[in-house]
Design a protein around this motif. Structure first.
Motif, PDB file in Angstrom:
ATOM      1  N   LEU A   1      28.151  59.222 -40.798  1.00  0.00           N
ATOM      2  CA  LEU A   1      28.906  58.946 -42.018  1.00  0.00           C
ATOM      3  C   LEU A   1      29.257  60.252 -42.722  1.00  0.00           C
ATOM      4  N   ARG A   2      30.478  60.312 -43.215  1.00  0.00           N
ATOM      5  CA  ARG A   2      30.926  61.506 -43.925  1.00  0.00           C
ATOM      6  C   ARG A   2      31.056  61.189 -45.409  1.00  0.00           C
ATOM      7  N   ARG A   3      30.455  62.036 -46.219  1.00  0.00           N
ATOM      8  CA  ARG A   3      30.550  61.838 -47.667  1.00  0.00           C
ATOM      9  C   ARG A   3      32.008  61.900 -48.102  1.00  0.00           C
ATOM     10  N   GLY A   4      32.458  60.891 -48.808  1.00  0.00           N
ATOM     11  CA  GLY A   4      33.846  60.797 -49.216  1.00  0.00           C
ATOM     12  C   GLY A   4      34.726  60.125 -48.174  1.00  0.00           C
ATOM     13  N   GLY A   5      34.136  59.732 -47.050  1.00  0.00           N
ATOM     14  CA  GLY A   5      34.916  59.164 -45.950  1.00  0.00           C
ATOM     15  C   GLY A   5      34.869  57.645 -45.891  1.00  0.00           C
ATOM     16  N   PHE A   6      35.607  57.113 -44.912  1.00  0.00           N
ATOM     17  CA  PHE A   6      35.688  55.669 -44.683  1.00  0.00           C
ATOM     18  C   PHE A   6      35.108  55.379 -43.303  1.00  0.00           C
ATOM     19  N   THR A   7      34.120  54.495 -43.252  1.00  0.00           N
ATOM     20  CA  THR A   7      33.487  54.094 -41.997  1.00  0.00           C
ATOM     21  C   THR A   7      33.883  52.671 -41.650  1.00  0.00           C
TER      22      THR A   7
ATOM     23  N   ALA B   1      40.472  55.839 -41.400  1.00  0.00           N
ATOM     24  CA  ALA B   1      39.026  55.822 -41.133  1.00  0.00           C
ATOM     25  C   ALA B   1      38.573  57.157 -40.560  1.00  0.00           C
ATOM     26  N   ASP B   2      37.432  57.643 -41.054  1.00  0.00           N
ATOM     27  CA  ASP B   2      36.853  58.897 -40.570  1.00  0.00           C
ATOM     28  C   ASP B   2      35.893  58.668 -39.410  1.00  0.00           C
ATOM     29  N   VAL B   3      35.261  57.484 -39.396  1.00  0.00           N
ATOM     30  CA  VAL B   3      34.302  57.122 -38.358  1.00  0.00           C
ATOM     31  C   VAL B   3      34.524  55.662 -37.987  1.00  0.00           C
ATOM     32  N   THR B   4      34.524  55.364 -36.689  1.00  0.00           N
ATOM     33  CA  THR B   4      34.531  53.981 -36.220  1.00  0.00           C
ATOM     34  C   THR B   4      33.265  53.757 -35.409  1.00  0.00           C
ATOM     35  N   ILE B   5      32.445  52.813 -35.865  1.00  0.00           N
ATOM     36  CA  ILE B   5      31.204  52.475 -35.166  1.00  0.00           C
ATOM     37  C   ILE B   5      31.419  51.168 -34.414  1.00  0.00           C
ATOM     38  N   GLY B   6      31.308  51.209 -33.095  1.00  0.00           N
ATOM     39  CA  GLY B   6      31.384  50.015 -32.272  1.00  0.00           C
ATOM     40  C   GLY B   6      29.989  49.483 -31.994  1.00  0.00           C
ATOM     41  N   VAL B   7      29.791  48.178 -32.224  1.00  0.00           N
ATOM     42  CA  VAL B   7      28.470  47.565 -32.071  1.00  0.00           C
ATOM     43  C   VAL B   7      28.513  46.530 -30.957  1.00  0.00           C
TER      44      VAL B   7
ATOM     45  N   LYS C   1      41.562  50.229 -31.410  1.00  0.00           N
ATOM     46  CA  LYS C   1      42.172  50.654 -32.670  1.00  0.00           C
ATOM     47  C   LYS C   1      41.300  51.665 -33.413  1.00  0.00           C
ATOM     48  N   ALA C   2      40.294  52.209 -32.744  1.00  0.00           N
ATOM     49  CA  ALA C   2      39.359  53.126 -33.401  1.00  0.00           C
ATOM     50  C   ALA C   2      40.089  54.333 -33.971  1.00  0.00           C
ATOM     51  N   ALA C   3      39.641  54.769 -35.136  1.00  0.00           N
ATOM     52  CA  ALA C   3      40.193  55.959 -35.785  1.00  0.00           C
ATOM     53  C   ALA C   3      39.042  56.874 -36.176  1.00  0.00           C
ATOM     54  N   GLY C   4      39.294  58.166 -36.187  1.00  0.00           N
ATOM     55  CA  GLY C   4      38.256  59.128 -36.529  1.00  0.00           C
ATOM     56  C   GLY C   4      37.244  59.285 -35.414  1.00  0.00           C
ATOM     57  N   LYS C   5      36.062  59.735 -35.766  1.00  0.00           N
ATOM     58  CA  LYS C   5      34.992  59.902 -34.784  1.00  0.00           C
ATOM     59  C   LYS C   5      34.537  58.540 -34.261  1.00  0.00           C
ATOM     60  N   LYS C   6      34.230  58.477 -32.972  1.00  0.00           N
ATOM     61  CA  LYS C   6      33.819  57.226 -32.356  1.00  0.00           C
ATOM     62  C   LYS C   6      32.322  57.233 -32.080  1.00  0.00           C
ATOM     63  N   VAL C   7      31.647  56.208 -32.572  1.00  0.00           N
ATOM     64  CA  VAL C   7      30.204  56.056 -32.398  1.00  0.00           C
ATOM     65  C   VAL C   7      29.938  54.704 -31.740  1.00  0.00           C
ATOM     66  N   LEU C   8      29.041  54.676 -30.764  1.00  0.00           N
ATOM     67  CA  LEU C   8      28.658  53.425 -30.111  1.00  0.00           C
ATOM     68  C   LEU C   8      27.208  53.120 -30.436  1.00  0.00           C
ATOM     69  N   LEU C   9      26.953  51.917 -30.959  1.00  0.00           N
ATOM     70  CA  LEU C   9      25.586  51.426 -31.179  1.00  0.00           C
ATOM     71  C   LEU C   9      25.331  50.252 -30.247  1.00  0.00           C
ATOM     72  N   ILE C  10      24.332  50.388 -29.393  1.00  0.00           N
ATOM     73  CA  ILE C  10      23.846  49.242 -28.622  1.00  0.00           C
ATOM     74  C   ILE C  10      22.668  48.686 -29.405  1.00  0.00           C
TER      75      ILE C  10
ATOM     76  N   LEU D   1      33.355  59.847 -27.135  1.00  0.00           N
ATOM     77  CA  LEU D   1      32.379  59.411 -28.130  1.00  0.00           C
ATOM     78  C   LEU D   1      31.676  60.609 -28.753  1.00  0.00           C
ATOM     79  N   CYS D   2      31.378  60.504 -30.031  1.00  0.00           N
ATOM     80  CA  CYS D   2      30.594  61.536 -30.700  1.00  0.00           C
ATOM     81  C   CYS D   2      29.099  61.245 -30.619  1.00  0.00           C
ATOM     82  N   LEU D   3      28.755  59.949 -30.663  1.00  0.00           N
ATOM     83  CA  LEU D   3      27.352  59.540 -30.657  1.00  0.00           C
ATOM     84  C   LEU D   3      27.197  58.239 -29.882  1.00  0.00           C
ATOM     85  N   VAL D   4      26.087  58.127 -29.150  1.00  0.00           N
ATOM     86  CA  VAL D   4      25.654  56.846 -28.599  1.00  0.00           C
ATOM     87  C   VAL D   4      24.228  56.623 -29.087  1.00  0.00           C
ATOM     88  N   ILE D   5      24.009  55.474 -29.722  1.00  0.00           N
ATOM     89  CA  ILE D   5      22.730  55.153 -30.344  1.00  0.00           C
ATOM     90  C   ILE D   5      22.247  53.817 -29.800  1.00  0.00           C
TER      91      ILE D   5
END
Length: 235
Positions: free
Chosen positions: A4-10, A122-128, A179-188, A215-219
């Motif tokens: 998450l980025r301060r001031g950003g949209f997740t 969006a600055d971050v898109t988290i896929g769940v 349709k992801a925008a910004g950094k891409k994060v994957l949460l399993i 992807l920037c992160l896989v969690i």
């Protein structure tokens, strides 16, 4: 941990814990100013999730705590904030965290061309996703937009769900992140025992390297248990 980025949209998309993740991220940041809501439709949150309500056109000032943003109610669900107004309103918050996809509370989904409803800013898109459906028979009882799911995964109704099906749902060009925008994060999510941990590993092993590179992160972990582990971070 989730980028998450301060001031950003997740934006949170996918199936298998989107709403719960939004509430958890809001709770963990509630000493800041947080706006939560949806670009689709969601049921009203349970008591204690938010401190105040924000609707389009409200006079705003930055306040500590969690605000719930929506644009009226229909059939028991909260209606989405207009995207243009949301772009203005989010400037009054340290973090804006929105659920931008719908799955009818089912663990599997196929996506129409207009989904997910992720704003371009969006600055971050988290896929769940969840490994829990592995082994279940594919049907309309566990799959939203069954025809689209089968089209992007190569599965057929009645087939047993495999890690490859779940991976395809994630990485396919018409899948969860289309349709992801910004950094891409994957949460399993819902990885709460050794069996699901193995399924999660199998899902990741089915991902093409070209997709992983984006992807920037896989969690992996559990929103319910509030336990997470970063297993991949782009340097």
């Amino acid at each position: 941990m989730f980028g998450l980025r301060r001031g950003g949209f997740t934006a949170i998309v996918g199936c298998g814990g989107k709403t719960a993740l939004m509430y958890l991220l809001a709770k963990k940041n509630n000493t800041s100013s947080v706006l939560i809501g949806t670009t689709t439709r969601i049921f009203p949150p349970p008591p204690g999730i938010f401190d105040r309500i924000v609707t389009p056109g409200d006079f705003l000032r930055r306040e500590t705590g969690v605000a719930l943003g929506f644009n009226g109610e229909q059939d028991g669900k909260l209606l989405p904030f207009p995207i243009g107004e949301l772009d203005r309103v989010r400037s009054f918050f340290d973090y804006t965290i929105f659920e931008c996809d719908g799955s009818k509370n089912l663990p599997l989904k196929g996506w129409a061309e207009h989904e997910p409803a992720v704003p371009g800013f969006a600055d971050v898109t988290i896929g769940v996703v969840s490994p829990c459906p592995t082994g279940e028979k594919i049907s309309s009882k566990n799959t939203h937009r069954l025809d689209e799911f089968c089209a992007i995964t190569g599965a057929a109704p009645g087939d047993a769900v495999t890690p490859a099906h779940i991976a395809s749902m994630v990485f396919h060009p018409r899948g969860m992140m289309q349709k992801a925008a910004g950094k891409k994060v994957l949460l399993i999510n819902r990885v709460e025992d050794a069996v699901c941990e193995k399924y999660a590993e199998d899902i990741i092993s089915e991902m093409p390297q070209s997709f992983m590179n984006g992807l920037c992160l896989v969690i992996t972990g559990s929103v319910l248990e509030e336990k997470f582990k970063v297993i991949y971070e782009k340097q």
